[in-house]
Design a protein around this motif. Structure first.
Motif, mmCIF file in Angstrom:
data_model
loop_
_atom_site.group_PDB
_atom_site.id
_atom_site.type_symbol
_atom_site.label_atom_id
_atom_site.label_comp_id
_atom_site.label_asym_id
_atom_site.label_seq_id
_atom_site.Cartn_x
_atom_site.Cartn_y
_atom_site.Cartn_z
ATOM 1 N N VAL A 123 -12.815 -67.607 53.133
ATOM 2 C CA VAL A 123 -11.418 -67.198 53.246
ATOM 3 C C VAL A 123 -11.370 -65.849 53.961
ATOM 4 C CG1 VAL A 123 -9.333 -66.607 51.957
ATOM 5 C CG2 VAL A 123 -10.828 -68.442 51.141
ATOM 6 N N ALA A 124 -10.444 -65.715 54.884
ATOM 7 C CA ALA A 124 -10.328 -64.477 55.660
ATOM 8 C C ALA A 124 -10.135 -63.289 54.725
ATOM 9 C CB ALA A 124 -9.163 -64.571 56.645
ATOM 10 N N LEU A 130 -14.494 -60.046 47.448
ATOM 11 C CA LEU A 130 -15.637 -60.334 46.579
ATOM 12 C C LEU A 130 -16.421 -59.062 46.253
ATOM 13 C CD1 LEU A 130 -16.951 -63.676 48.125
ATOM 14 C CD2 LEU A 130 -15.887 -63.362 45.889
ATOM 15 N N LYS A 131 -16.589 -58.214 47.238
ATOM 16 C CA LYS A 131 -17.297 -56.951 47.007
ATOM 17 C C LYS A 131 -16.546 -56.095 45.982
ATOM 18 C CE LYS A 131 -19.158 -52.889 49.368
ATOM 19 N NZ LYS A 131 -19.305 -52.175 50.658
ATOM 20 N N MET A 132 -15.233 -56.036 46.143
ATOM 21 C CA MET A 132 -14.412 -55.267 45.208
ATOM 22 C C MET A 132 -14.509 -55.849 43.802
ATOM 23 S SD MET A 132 -11.243 -55.632 43.514
ATOM 24 C CE MET A 132 -10.249 -56.697 44.563
ATOM 25 N N LEU A 133 -14.477 -57.190 43.699
ATOM 26 C CA LEU A 133 -14.550 -57.831 42.388
ATOM 27 C C LEU A 133 -15.899 -57.603 41.732
ATOM 28 C CD1 LEU A 133 -12.709 -61.231 42.991
ATOM 29 C CD2 LEU A 133 -11.857 -59.223 41.779
ATOM 30 N N GLU A 134 -16.967 -57.639 42.518
ATOM 31 C CA GLU A 134 -18.291 -57.407 41.961
ATOM 32 C C GLU A 134 -18.417 -55.993 41.416
ATOM 33 O OE1 GLU A 134 -20.794 -59.335 41.245
ATOM 34 O OE2 GLU A 134 -19.682 -61.076 41.945
ATOM 35 N N SER A 154 -6.095 -69.661 46.571
ATOM 36 C CA SER A 154 -7.123 -68.898 47.262
ATOM 37 C C SER A 154 -7.602 -67.760 46.368
ATOM 38 C CB SER A 154 -6.557 -68.326 48.562
ATOM 39 O OG SER A 154 -5.560 -67.344 48.273
ATOM 40 N N LEU A 155 -8.702 -67.153 46.783
ATOM 41 C CA LEU A 155 -9.241 -66.034 46.023
ATOM 42 C C LEU A 155 -8.212 -64.919 45.894
ATOM 43 C CD1 LEU A 155 -11.726 -64.857 44.606
ATOM 44 C CD2 LEU A 155 -12.468 -63.944 46.806
ATOM 45 N N GLU A 156 -7.463 -64.719 46.961
ATOM 46 C CA GLU A 156 -6.436 -63.688 46.950
ATOM 47 C C GLU A 156 -5.315 -64.045 45.986
ATOM 48 O OE1 GLU A 156 -3.750 -61.104 50.145
ATOM 49 O OE2 GLU A 156 -4.982 -62.797 50.820
ATOM 50 N N ASP A 157 -4.980 -65.356 45.902
ATOM 51 C CA ASP A 157 -3.927 -65.799 44.982
ATOM 52 C C ASP A 157 -4.317 -65.551 43.523
ATOM 53 O OD1 ASP A 157 -2.389 -66.650 47.088
ATOM 54 O OD2 ASP A 157 -3.119 -68.715 47.014
ATOM 55 N N LEU A 158 -5.631 -65.638 43.249
ATOM 56 C CA LEU A 158 -6.108 -65.527 41.862
ATOM 57 C C LEU A 158 -6.385 -64.085 41.444
ATOM 58 C CD1 LEU A 158 -8.618 -68.538 41.800
ATOM 59 C CD2 LEU A 158 -6.166 -68.548 41.326
ATOM 60 N N LEU A 159 -6.212 -63.154 42.355
ATOM 61 C CA LEU A 159 -6.543 -61.751 42.087
ATOM 62 C C LEU A 159 -5.853 -61.158 40.854
ATOM 63 C CD1 LEU A 159 -6.890 -59.906 45.514
ATOM 64 C CD2 LEU A 159 -8.607 -60.234 43.738
ATOM 65 N N PRO A 160 -4.604 -61.498 40.544
ATOM 66 C CA PRO A 160 -3.970 -60.896 39.366
ATOM 67 C C PRO A 160 -4.774 -61.078 38.084
ATOM 68 C CG PRO A 160 -2.315 -61.984 40.707
ATOM 69 C CD PRO A 160 -3.639 -62.340 41.311
ATOM 70 N N PHE A 161 -5.525 -62.163 37.983
ATOM 71 C CA PHE A 161 -6.310 -62.424 36.776
ATOM 72 C C PHE A 161 -7.623 -61.652 36.763
ATOM 73 C CE2 PHE A 161 -3.421 -65.952 37.230
ATOM 74 C CZ PHE A 161 -2.980 -66.166 35.934
#
Length: 406
Positions: free
Chosen positions: A105-106, A112-116, A210-217
């Motif tokens: 995903v663009a 992913l780096k931020m989440l890690e 998308s990964l971006e859509d799931l970011l709130p969680f």
């Protein structure tokens, strides 16, 4: 065709030209990264066919099954992606296309780096520790659901809950699940459920995206709210391949919202069947114990109760009499031994007394004036008066002379 130079009057067949173009493109663009929006996504025999487009152009693309199987998300039309691959020409049709070997995903790499980094930070605080996780209630009376009130996830959860157990109540805590305000909305609803103790277990989640859509969680405030919840929480975000940091903080992670409902809500028929089996086992056990007690009591009737008692009493009385007789015998023997020992002691003492020695013909000599026993001739001198004490009486004598022992 060194350097792809050729005579202008050369005549090519269609196949030659297409093969030449393929060679040209593959040598010129052996690897490239292109970004665009997915369109016309189709899967055939595991191969992924799609079009990449932007506002002004589009290009055909293919991702072969060997690479497509490793995708961490589900490609859907309209999703903006970044593809790595090479340009080529499909000679049979004369179409040029990109053969994709990797797709993400663009902007997903930065996310992913931020989440890690966030995951590592929260993990160091102990929010994901297994020891913090609690067991879900076996039969919850009320299930709370923090999700979008208009999403498919809620409909799936309600449908499965109703099918599995109609006695379970459901409270919906409506929240935004996408966008800038979603995280604070989810956090607020989790706190409301806890502050008023409104349910026995909470399902927090949404459908896929998308990964971006799931970011709130994966926002810190949501993760901390889940970790601090007194009510056990099941995280149910997206599809099986999706994940969020809420999965690690929750007491249980469900691969989908539907799976969350199946985990939380037990089947009513299974509960009733289990209770019936326990009831049958309980009554069987009680009946067996009652029959055993009846058989035991039956042997204690008035006719043989005294006889049974005598059978128990008689051996005990015999043992008591034998023990009493042995005790008396032991005491008598002990007294006899003590009397004999006492007599021997008296004999020894009497034989060692001074009187006994005098009776055997010995005498004691003492000074007539000081009454001191004379043990040596050096204690007296000629002319001294002494007293001789035989077994009986006293003899007074005067010393004529003395002689010291040599």
């Amino acid at each position: 065709m060194n350097g792809l130079l050729f005579s202008s009057d050369k005549v090519f067949s269609v196949s030659e030209l297409n093969n030449l173009l393929r060679e040209l493109l593959e040598q010129t663009f052996p690897k490239l990264i292109i970004e665009g929006e997915l369109s016309n996504c189709k899967v055939s025999n595991g191969h992924l066919y799609f079009t990449l487009k932007d506002q002004g152009a589009q290009i055909s693309a293919i991702m072969f099954a060997g690479n497509a199987r490793y995708l961490s998300f589900r490609p859907v039309d309209g999703l903006k992606v970044q593809c790595t691959g090479k340009l080529s020409v499909y000679p049979a049709r004369g179409n040029y296309q990109i053969i994709v070997t990797k797709m993400e995903v663009a902007g997903e790499g930065a996310i992913l780096k931020m989440l890690e980094e966030r995951k590592r930070k929260l993990s160091m605080e102990g929010l994901f520790e297994q020891s913090r996780k609690r067991t879900l209630p076996l039969v919850p009376k009320t299930v709370g659901i923090v999700t979008s009130p208009t999403g498919a996830a809620l409909r799936d959860i309600l449908q499965i809950t109703k099918r599995r157990n109609k006695t379970v109540s459901v409270i919906v805590f409506p929240a935004l699940v996408q966008g800038a305000e979603a995280a604070s909305s989810i956090e607020r609803q989790i706190k409301i459920a806890n502050d008023f103790d409104l349910c026995d277990v909470l399902i927090v989640g949404r459908g896929g995206g998308s990964l971006e859509d799931l970011l709130p969680f994966s926002e810190e405030n949501v993760v901390r709210a889940i970790a601090a919840s007194r009510i056990p929480v099941v995280s149910a975000v997206g599809h099986e391949i999706d994940w969020a940091l809420s999965d690690f903080a929750a007491d249980k992670r469900a691969p989908t919202p539907s799976a969350a409902a199946e985990i939380v809500v037990p089947e009513q028929t299974a509960i009733l069947d289990g209770l019936t089996a326990y009831k049958k086992e309980f009554f069987t056990t009680i009946s067996q114990k009652v029959e055993k007690i009846k058989l035991t009591i039956r042997s204690f009737n008035p006719e043989n109760l005294e006889l049974n008692f005598r059978h128990i009493e008689q051996p005990l009385l015999i043992r008591f009499d034998n023990a009493k007789e042995n005790l008396v015998q032991n005491m008598e023997q002990r007294l006899k031994d003590l009397r004999q020992k006492l007599a021997n002691s008296i004999t020894i003492l009497e034989s060692a007394s001074p009187q006994s020695i005098l009776d055997r013909g010995y005498s004691m000599v003492r000074d007539a004036q000081t009454k001191q026993i004379i043990r040596s001739a050096d204690q007296v001198c000629a002319g001294s008066t002494i007293e001789i004490l035989p077994s009986s009486g006293i003899i007074t004598a005067t010393v004529k002379n003395t002689k010291s022992a040599q």
